[in-house]
Scaffold this motif. Structure first.
Motif, PDB file in Angstrom:
ATOM      1  N   THR A   3      32.387  86.516  36.250  1.00 42.05           N
ATOM      2  CA  THR A   3      31.975  86.231  37.627  1.00 42.05           C
ATOM      3  C   THR A   3      31.982  87.535  38.433  1.00 42.05           C
ATOM      4  N   GLN A  49      28.696  70.751  36.693  1.00 43.08           N
ATOM      5  CA  GLN A  49      29.542  71.182  35.564  1.00 43.08           C
ATOM      6  C   GLN A  49      30.643  72.123  36.037  1.00 43.08           C
ATOM      7  N   ALA A  50      30.235  73.135  36.832  1.00 45.68           N
ATOM      8  CA  ALA A  50      31.190  74.167  37.247  1.00 45.68           C
ATOM      9  C   ALA A  50      32.316  73.573  38.081  1.00 45.68           C
ATOM     10  N   ARG A  52      33.191  70.334  38.027  1.00 47.39           N
ATOM     11  CA  ARG A  52      33.617  69.047  37.425  1.00 47.39           C
ATOM     12  C   ARG A  52      33.440  67.938  38.453  1.00 47.39           C
ATOM     13  N   MET A 156      37.225  79.106  40.568  1.00 46.12           N
ATOM     14  CA  MET A 156      35.910  79.223  39.927  1.00 46.12           C
ATOM     15  C   MET A 156      35.705  80.470  39.078  1.00 46.12           C
ATOM     16  N   ARG A 159      33.564  80.591  35.844  1.00 48.23           N
ATOM     17  CA  ARG A 159      32.752  79.363  35.766  1.00 48.23           C
ATOM     18  C   ARG A 159      31.400  79.514  36.450  1.00 48.23           C
TER      19      ARG A 159
END
Ligand code: TXA
Ligand code: MG
Length: 336
Positions: A3, A49-50, A52, A156, A159
């Protein structure tokens, strides 16, 4: 995935990531948002997705100019125009009938779409350089919304493609959500724009039941996000109803090394156990601004129980109350 941490002078780089279907966390005046190109269904799917996030919870589409709304909605009624004139750019989200261009991932199968024009200049520039952006709060689903880039990193990192660090958010709670797809209009989520301000501009606005009360079993949520437990730190949050004397007496009797208190500035000197200060009593703007950071600090302290005041439900206090009661899973103790 690695990231990238970007500065606010690297917005073009962030826009490139969005244009190629990636995810960027961006500052807004309310909370940090996790953004993707709103018209690219595959990119939007990555947000779920990232985070949830359950796929049945629709996203807000962020625009930089009012003219961008034409492509996104089927109707733009008079009341929407009045609200946009009064409160955009700013912390208000308006729900309207959606156009065919909105991918199903954004609207989660509903016939409506939520639109917001943020006032944060970094967010606006990112939108101008890329596209209208679908963006929920940039936290893992269920945890407190992020009001700093550090909060986003905590949830995050690894992700998503990038985070733009724009410092602390000024409002601190998510935008007010009103639906104009219902008549009369209905407030679904309180925020920085108050119910009183909305009524001044468009007259009657109903306060949705789910703002203050848990949904009854089997009851449909007008806003799908309201049916989930939200904003919850790991500590068990419990809301206490009662006057200050009763509050202090109750919490001071629970100095067991595992408990902390979410208190007002005026009370800190009377507390005999660890505390986190929300702001002065009645200063709802500061309370809103501090709330999510303070809930995250409760976890850093490792406390198991966090007792909080029951805030008053006027002005921005309604937004603070709404978030705390959800963080508490509606667990309230009434003190005599
Ligand atoms: O301030 C904010 O609104 C932030 C920043 C990033 O802009 N965004 C945000 O998004 O809070 P999110 O996804 O965390 O919350 C959006 C809420 C959810 O409760 C969702 O269910 C509701 O708005 N919502 C979105 N679209 C809707 C729709 N078409 N009908 C009803 N509710 C909707
Ligand atoms: Mg959220």
């Amino acid at each position: 995935m690695k990231t990238l941490l970007l500065h606010t002078d690297e917005i073009e780089k962030a826009a490139g990531i969005i244009r190629s279907g990636g995810l960027v966390a961006m500052p807004t005046e309310t909370v940090y948002g996790l953004a993707a190109d709103a018209l690219n269904g595959q990119a939007v799917a990555k947000i779920f997705q990232a985070k949830r996030r359950p796929m049945d919870n629709p996203l807000i589409v962020h625009i930089a100019e009012l003219s961008q709304i034409d492509d996104l909605v089927r109707e733009f009624p008079e009341k929407a125009r009045k609200l946009a004139e009064a409160f955009w750019p700013g912390p208000l989200t308006i729900i309207l009938p959606r156009s065919d261009k909105i991918p199903p991932e954004v609207s989660a199968g509903l016939d409506t779409v939520a639109i917001r024009c943020p006032s944060d200049e970094t967010a606006r520039e990112l939108i101008r350089l890329s596209a209208p952006l679908a963006a929920p709060s940039a936290n893992l689903s269920g945890s407190p919304s992020p009001t700093t880039a550090q909060h986003v990193i905590a949830d995050m990192d690894g992700r998503i493609d990038a985070i733009i660090d724009g410092g602390s958010c000024s409002v601190g709670v998510e935008s007010t959500v009103i639906t104009l797809a219902a008549d009369p209009p209905r407030l679904l989520r309180p925020g920085g724009i108050t119910l009183e301000q909305l009524r001044e501009v468009i007259g009657e606005v109903i306060l949705d039941e789910a703002v203050l009360h848990p949904l009854a079993e089997g009851q449909q949520a007008a806003s799908p996000g309201m049916k989930y437990k939200h904003y919850a730190p790991k500590a068990n949050v419990v809301l206490l109803k009662g006057d200050r004397t009763a509050f202090l007496q109750f919490v001071n009797a629970h100095n067991d090394g595992k408990t902390a208190v979410l208190c007002y500035e005026e009370e800190r000197h009377d507390l005999k156990l660890p505390y986190l200060v929300l702001g002065k009593e009645g200063d709802y703007e500061t309370q809103a601004n501090q709330l999510f950071a303070v809930l995250r600090q409760a976890d850093e302290k490792g406390c198991q129980t966090l007792y909080a005041h029951c805030p008053s439900v006027e002005g921005v206090g309604l937004a603070v109350y709404n978030r705390i009661i959800r963080a508490a899973g509606f667990e309230v103790i009434s003190l005599a």
